[in-house]
Design a protein around this motif. Structure first.
Motif, PDB file in Angstrom:
ATOM      1  N   ASP A  20       0.873  -1.163   0.000  1.00 58.54           N
ATOM      2  CA  ASP A  20       0.000   0.000   0.000  1.00 58.54           C
ATOM      3  C   ASP A  20       0.916   1.222   0.000  1.00 58.54           C
ATOM      4  OD1 ASP A  20      -1.472   2.247   0.915  1.00 58.54           O
ATOM      5  OD2 ASP A  20      -2.850   0.980   2.037  1.00 58.54           O
ATOM      6  N   ASP A  21       0.778   2.083  -0.981  1.00 57.23           N
ATOM      7  CA  ASP A  21       1.668   3.247  -1.090  1.00 57.23           C
ATOM      8  C   ASP A  21       1.659   4.133   0.152  1.00 57.23           C
ATOM      9  OD1 ASP A  21       2.451   2.466  -3.605  1.00 57.23           O
ATOM     10  OD2 ASP A  21       1.041   3.790  -4.653  1.00 57.23           O
ATOM     11  N   LYS A  22       0.521   4.229   0.837  1.00 57.18           N
ATOM     12  CA  LYS A  22       0.433   5.069   2.033  1.00 57.18           C
ATOM     13  C   LYS A  22       0.990   4.375   3.270  1.00 57.18           C
ATOM     14  CE  LYS A  22      -3.533   7.692   0.455  1.00 57.18           C
ATOM     15  NZ  LYS A  22      -4.921   8.061   0.711  1.00 57.18           N
ATOM     16  N   HIS A  23       0.969   3.045   3.267  1.00 56.44           N
ATOM     17  CA  HIS A  23       1.421   2.265   4.425  1.00 56.44           C
ATOM     18  C   HIS A  23       2.267   1.095   3.931  1.00 56.44           C
ATOM     19  CE1 HIS A  23      -1.381   4.680   6.674  1.00 56.44           C
ATOM     20  NE2 HIS A  23      -2.340   4.320   5.845  1.00 56.44           N
ATOM     21  N   PRO A  24       3.494   1.374   3.450  1.00 56.42           N
ATOM     22  CA  PRO A  24       4.322   0.346   2.801  1.00 56.42           C
ATOM     23  C   PRO A  24       4.906  -0.671   3.778  1.00 56.42           C
ATOM     24  CG  PRO A  24       5.502   2.424   2.928  1.00 56.42           C
ATOM     25  CD  PRO A  24       4.118   2.699   3.428  1.00 56.42           C
ATOM     26  N   PHE A  25       5.295  -1.804   3.203  1.00 56.50           N
ATOM     27  CA  PHE A  25       5.801  -2.938   3.989  1.00 56.50           C
ATOM     28  C   PHE A  25       7.051  -2.627   4.789  1.00 56.50           C
ATOM     29  CE2 PHE A  25       7.459  -3.290  -0.335  1.00 56.50           C
ATOM     30  CZ  PHE A  25       8.827  -3.382  -0.103  1.00 56.50           C
ATOM     31  N   SER A  38       0.013  -2.016   5.718  1.00 54.19           N
ATOM     32  CA  SER A  38      -1.374  -2.426   5.577  1.00 54.19           C
ATOM     33  C   SER A  38      -1.472  -3.487   4.488  1.00 54.19           C
ATOM     34  CB  SER A  38      -2.245  -1.228   5.199  1.00 54.19           C
ATOM     35  OG  SER A  38      -3.589  -1.628   5.029  1.00 54.19           O
ATOM     36  N   THR A  39      -2.256  -4.524   4.755  1.00 56.65           N
ATOM     37  CA  THR A  39      -2.521  -5.510   3.704  1.00 56.65           C
ATOM     38  C   THR A  39      -3.445  -4.874   2.680  1.00 56.65           C
ATOM     39  OG1 THR A  39      -4.433  -6.470   4.839  1.00 56.65           O
ATOM     40  CG2 THR A  39      -2.250  -7.446   5.300  1.00 56.65           C
ATOM     41  N   THR A  40      -3.561  -5.501   1.541  1.00 57.48           N
ATOM     42  CA  THR A  40      -4.327  -4.909   0.446  1.00 57.48           C
ATOM     43  C   THR A  40      -5.484  -5.803   0.012  1.00 57.48           C
ATOM     44  OG1 THR A  40      -2.694  -5.832  -1.074  1.00 57.48           O
ATOM     45  CG2 THR A  40      -2.414  -3.542  -0.460  1.00 57.48           C
ATOM     46  N   GLY A  41      -6.134  -6.421   0.947  1.00 57.34           N
ATOM     47  CA  GLY A  41      -7.300  -7.222   0.604  1.00 57.34           C
ATOM     48  C   GLY A  41      -7.070  -8.699   0.832  1.00 57.34           C
ATOM     49  N   MET A  42      -7.413  -9.497  -0.154  1.00 48.58           N
ATOM     50  CA  MET A  42      -7.468 -10.948  -0.020  1.00 48.58           C
ATOM     51  C   MET A  42      -6.230 -11.555   0.644  1.00 48.58           C
ATOM     52  SD  MET A  42      -9.267 -11.738  -3.693  1.00 48.58           S
ATOM     53  CE  MET A  42      -8.700 -13.396  -3.684  1.00 48.58           C
ATOM     54  N   LYS A  61       8.273 -10.526  18.734  1.00 45.18           N
ATOM     55  CA  LYS A  61       7.208  -9.658  19.239  1.00 45.18           C
ATOM     56  C   LYS A  61       6.568  -8.971  18.038  1.00 45.18           C
ATOM     57  CE  LYS A  61       6.044  -5.963  22.387  1.00 45.18           C
ATOM     58  NZ  LYS A  61       6.501  -5.006  23.391  1.00 45.18           N
ATOM     59  N   MET A  62       5.229  -8.957  18.021  1.00 45.91           N
ATOM     60  CA  MET A  62       4.498  -8.355  16.913  1.00 45.91           C
ATOM     61  C   MET A  62       3.392  -7.461  17.455  1.00 45.91           C
ATOM     62  SD  MET A  62       4.119 -11.948  14.947  1.00 45.91           S
ATOM     63  CE  MET A  62       3.807 -12.701  16.526  1.00 45.91           C
ATOM     64  N   MET A  63       3.212  -6.326  16.796  1.00 47.43           N
ATOM     65  CA  MET A  63       2.080  -5.451  17.087  1.00 47.43           C
ATOM     66  C   MET A  63       1.287  -5.336  15.795  1.00 47.43           C
ATOM     67  SD  MET A  63       3.619  -2.746  19.765  1.00 47.43           S
ATOM     68  CE  MET A  63       1.998  -2.422  20.370  1.00 47.43           C
ATOM     69  N   THR A  64       0.018  -5.775  15.825  1.00 46.19           N
ATOM     70  CA  THR A  64      -0.805  -5.874  14.626  1.00 46.19           C
ATOM     71  C   THR A  64      -2.230  -5.408  14.934  1.00 46.19           C
ATOM     72  OG1 THR A  64      -1.430  -8.151  15.175  1.00 46.19           O
ATOM     73  CG2 THR A  64       0.506  -7.868  13.775  1.00 46.19           C
ATOM     74  N   THR A  65      -3.046  -5.318  13.884  1.00 47.23           N
ATOM     75  CA  THR A  65      -4.491  -5.185  14.055  1.00 47.23           C
ATOM     76  C   THR A  65      -5.165  -6.097  13.032  1.00 47.23           C
ATOM     77  OG1 THR A  65      -4.704  -3.307  12.534  1.00 47.23           O
ATOM     78  CG2 THR A  65      -4.452  -2.779  14.877  1.00 47.23           C
ATOM     79  N   VAL A 124       0.328  -4.367  10.246  1.00 51.98           N
ATOM     80  CA  VAL A 124       1.467  -4.779  11.065  1.00 51.98           C
ATOM     81  C   VAL A 124       2.206  -3.501  11.426  1.00 51.98           C
ATOM     82  CG1 VAL A 124       3.569  -6.151  11.207  1.00 51.98           C
ATOM     83  CG2 VAL A 124       1.627  -6.982   9.852  1.00 51.98           C
ATOM     84  N   HIS A 125       2.209  -3.171  12.721  1.00 49.60           N
ATOM     85  CA  HIS A 125       2.849  -1.941  13.188  1.00 49.60           C
ATOM     86  C   HIS A 125       4.315  -2.142  13.507  1.00 49.60           C
ATOM     87  CE1 HIS A 125      -0.855   0.512  13.648  1.00 49.60           C
ATOM     88  NE2 HIS A 125      -1.373  -0.706  13.578  1.00 49.60           N
ATOM     89  N   ARG A 126       4.628  -3.322  14.025  1.00 55.18           N
ATOM     90  CA  ARG A 126       6.019  -3.557  14.394  1.00 55.18           C
ATOM     91  C   ARG A 126       6.295  -5.035  14.476  1.00 55.18           C
ATOM     92  NH1 ARG A 126       8.190  -0.777  19.735  1.00 55.18           N
ATOM     93  NH2 ARG A 126       6.625  -2.142  20.586  1.00 55.18           N
ATOM     94  N   LEU A 127       7.477  -5.409  14.017  1.00 54.49           N
ATOM     95  CA  LEU A 127       8.014  -6.758  14.179  1.00 54.49           C
ATOM     96  C   LEU A 127       9.340  -6.610  14.899  1.00 54.49           C
ATOM     97  CD1 LEU A 127       7.541  -8.184  10.562  1.00 54.49           C
ATOM     98  CD2 LEU A 127       6.105  -8.637  12.559  1.00 54.49           C
TER      99      LEU A 127
END
Length: 133
Positions: A20-25, A38-42, A61-65, A124-127
């Motif tokens: 996602d261009d606004k929220h890249p990997f 951010s994931t991009t769907g499916m 440790k992972m911080m996700t939603t 995924v906010h943090r790994l």
């Protein structure tokens, strides 16, 4: 023991199946909880991190939603991975999920697969990967 999966330590994302261009990997390695991928769907979505150097990994440790099922794999090369764990995270209704796992494996690469989500999109906010060379 030190953080071996941060951009400042020399780690890098070598494969991401979504962008996602606004929220890249690459945001997952910056240690800033305000940025995220951010994931991009499916589903599924994979993220492979090359650690700063091959090491003995002791903690993840992972911080996700909105992540429902997460698979972690370890590898010494990009063409062969072994499963470390496959877990289902609780539904937190869009609030942040924080997971810490004590592990014991050697790796040069770590693959995170978001196999399913509680919503159409997950973040995924943090790994953090703690290891010893």
């Amino acid at each position: 023991m030190s953080e071996v999966a941060s951009a400042s330590s020399g780690a890098k994302v070598v494969l991401a199946t979504c962008c996602d261009d606004k929220h890249p990997f690459f945001n997952v390695l910056d240690n800033d909880e305000g940025t995220f991928m951010s994931t991009t769907g499916m589903y599924p979505h994979e993220l492979v991190v090359q650690l700063a150097k091959p090491c003995a990994v002791s903690k993840i440790k992972m911080m996700t939603t909105n992540v429902r099922r997460l698979v972690l794999e370890r590898g010494d090369s990009l063409d062969r991975f072994e499963k470390v764990f496959d877990i289902e995270l609780p539904d937190r209704a869009g609030r942040q999920q924080s997971e810490t796992h004590q592990v014991n494996f050697n790796a040069a690469f770590v693959k995170f697969t978001i196999a399913s989500g509680w919503d159409q999109f997950a973040t995924v906010h943090r790994l953090n990967v703690t290891g010893d060379a």
